[in-house]
Design an enzyme around this catalytic site. Structure first.
Site, PDB file in Angstrom:
ATOM      1  N   GLU A 102       0.671  -1.159   0.090  1.00  0.00           N
ATOM      2  CA  GLU A 102       0.164   0.109  -0.043  1.00  0.00           C
ATOM      3  C   GLU A 102       1.043   1.264   0.169  1.00  0.00           C
ATOM      4  O   GLU A 102       2.077   1.179   0.619  1.00  0.00           O
ATOM      5  CB  GLU A 102      -0.956   0.026   1.215  1.00  0.00           C
ATOM      6  N   ASP A 103       0.485   2.147  -0.680  1.00  0.00           N
ATOM      7  CA  ASP A 103       1.373   3.500  -0.441  1.00  0.00           C
ATOM      8  C   ASP A 103       1.123   4.143   0.681  1.00  0.00           C
ATOM      9  O   ASP A 103       1.854   4.713   1.104  1.00  0.00           O
ATOM     10  CB  ASP A 103       0.699   4.564  -1.567  1.00  0.00           C
ATOM     11  N   ASP A 106      -3.817   5.388   6.411  1.00  0.00           N
ATOM     12  CA  ASP A 106      -4.300   6.640   6.951  1.00  0.00           C
ATOM     13  C   ASP A 106      -5.270   5.849   8.224  1.00  0.00           C
ATOM     14  O   ASP A 106      -4.755   5.693   9.182  1.00  0.00           O
ATOM     15  CB  ASP A 106      -5.202   7.420   6.018  1.00  0.00           C
ATOM     16  N   PHE A 155      -2.069  16.066   4.202  1.00  0.00           N
ATOM     17  CA  PHE A 155      -2.688  15.518   3.098  1.00  0.00           C
ATOM     18  C   PHE A 155      -1.462  15.550   2.153  1.00  0.00           C
ATOM     19  O   PHE A 155      -0.671  16.808   1.886  1.00  0.00           O
ATOM     20  CB  PHE A 155      -3.645  16.398   2.355  1.00  0.00           C
ATOM     21  N   ARG A 168       0.451  12.001  -9.262  1.00  0.00           N
ATOM     22  CA  ARG A 168       0.847  10.488  -8.903  1.00  0.00           C
ATOM     23  C   ARG A 168       2.421  10.315  -9.650  1.00  0.00           C
ATOM     24  O   ARG A 168       3.163   9.494  -9.042  1.00  0.00           O
ATOM     25  CB  ARG A 168       0.295   9.625  -9.629  1.00  0.00           C
TER      26      ARG A 168
HETATM   27  P1  5GP Z   1      -7.410   4.600   4.658  1.00  0.00           P
HETATM   28  O1  5GP Z   1      -8.218   3.474   4.265  1.00  0.00           O
HETATM   29  O2  5GP Z   1      -6.093   3.750   5.518  1.00  0.00           O
HETATM   30  O3  5GP Z   1      -7.968   5.502   5.556  1.00  0.00           O
HETATM   31  O4  5GP Z   1      -6.802   5.380   3.516  1.00  0.00           O
HETATM   32  C1  5GP Z   1      -6.043   4.570   2.791  1.00  0.00           C
HETATM   33  C2  5GP Z   1      -6.169   5.399   1.273  1.00  0.00           C
HETATM   34  O5  5GP Z   1      -6.676   6.618   1.566  1.00  0.00           O
HETATM   35  C3  5GP Z   1      -4.573   5.397   0.708  1.00  0.00           C
HETATM   36  O6  5GP Z   1      -4.597   4.595  -0.256  1.00  0.00           O
HETATM   37  C4  5GP Z   1      -4.884   6.723  -0.068  1.00  0.00           C
HETATM   38  O7  5GP Z   1      -5.479   6.278  -1.525  1.00  0.00           O
HETATM   39  C5  5GP Z   1      -5.854   7.577   0.708  1.00  0.00           C
HETATM   40  N1  5GP Z   1      -5.191   8.634   1.316  1.00  0.00           N
HETATM   41  C6  5GP Z   1      -4.955   8.414   2.595  1.00  0.00           C
HETATM   42  N2  5GP Z   1      -4.165   9.483   3.179  1.00  0.00           N
HETATM   43  C7  5GP Z   1      -3.743  10.170   1.918  1.00  0.00           C
HETATM   44  C8  5GP Z   1      -2.997  11.281   1.698  1.00  0.00           C
HETATM   45  O8  5GP Z   1      -2.442  12.122   2.478  1.00  0.00           O
HETATM   46  N3  5GP Z   1      -2.616  11.819   0.346  1.00  0.00           N
HETATM   47  C9  5GP Z   1      -3.328  11.042  -0.605  1.00  0.00           C
HETATM   48  N4  5GP Z   1      -3.289  11.621  -1.947  1.00  0.00           N
HETATM   49  N5  5GP Z   1      -4.103   9.895  -0.491  1.00  0.00           N
HETATM   50  C10 5GP Z   1      -4.348   9.437   0.795  1.00  0.00           C
HETATM   51 MG    MG Z   2      -4.244   3.875  -1.993  1.00  0.00          MG
END
Ligand code: 5GP
Ligand code: MG
Length: 178
Positions: A102-103, A106, A155, A168
């Site tokens: 995963e990138d 959050d 963010f 990206r």
């Molecule tokens: P989670 O489900 O863990 O809350 O969020 C994961 C997804 O939210 C990541 O794969 C990404 O797509 C998006 N995301 C969360 N934080 C960021 C951020 O700071 N920047 C961007 N561009 N996407 C985020």
């Molecule tokens: Mg993602």
């Protein structure tokens, strides 16, 4: 400080390419240590993880398979709101070691949903590798096995991560300033 404008917002350089590559190397070294004797299946989450996956996998020493999946979100016709459907998971994962790529993690919800979807597949084990982790936002209780860099609750864009699909392609990571 280097800045980029994407759509209507301005982002400032926060994690340079060199620091990202060091984090990728650290994660690869840990995975190489743990995966000796294994043939893992790496499963990258599209779109964001494509760049991390590409750089990480070049450093992986174990024989391995690589696959990508995507959660397709759409507005529900009923009051359920947003519904997500997993697409692309065709590999037979029975008795396999799976490493999710995963990138960024959050709140942790996306991976939580994936772990749930993998539950019926009879895996040997599942590990989670993320380039970026927001500890202050994380609300789940599963272990994140490999973390590149922990970051504050801001963010960010770049290195696979987008703001409304832009950003990206940037090789460095930038933080929203205004
Ligand atoms: P989670 O489900 O863990 O809350 O969020 C994961 C997804 O939210 C990541 O794969 C990404 O797509 C998006 N995301 C969360 N934080 C960021 C951020 O700071 N920047 C961007 N561009 N996407 C985020
Ligand atoms: Mg993602």
């Amino acid at each position: 400080m280097k800045k980029v404008t994407l759509h209507d917002k301005i982002f400032a350089l926060s994690i340079p390419d060199t620091e990202i590559q060091q984090a990728v190397e650290k994660v690869a070294a840990q995975i190489n240590k743990d995966m000796a004797g294994e043939t893992p299946v790496f499963v990258g989450l599209l779109n964001g993880a494509f760049m991390f996956a590409a750089d990480l996998l070049k450093l992986i020493e174990a024989p391995c398979e690589v696959s990508f999946i995507k959660y397709f979100s759409y507005a529900g016709t009923q009051s359920l709101g947003e519904v997500s459907e997993l697409i692309g998971l065709n590999t037979n994962l029975k008795n396999r070691t799976v490493i999710i790529l995963e990138d960024i993690i959050d709140t942790g919800l996306t991976i939580s949903r994936l772990l749930n979807d993998l539950q019926s597949k009879g895996l040997k084990q599942v590990k989670i590798a993320t380039l970026l982790f927001k500890p202050d936002a994380f609300k789940e209780n599963y272990a994140v096995d490999y973390i590149g860099i922990s970051i504050p609750n801001d963010f960010i864009v770049g290195y696979g991560l987008d703001y409304d699909e832009l950003g990206r392609n940037l090789k460095d990571i930038y933080t929203l300033v205004q």
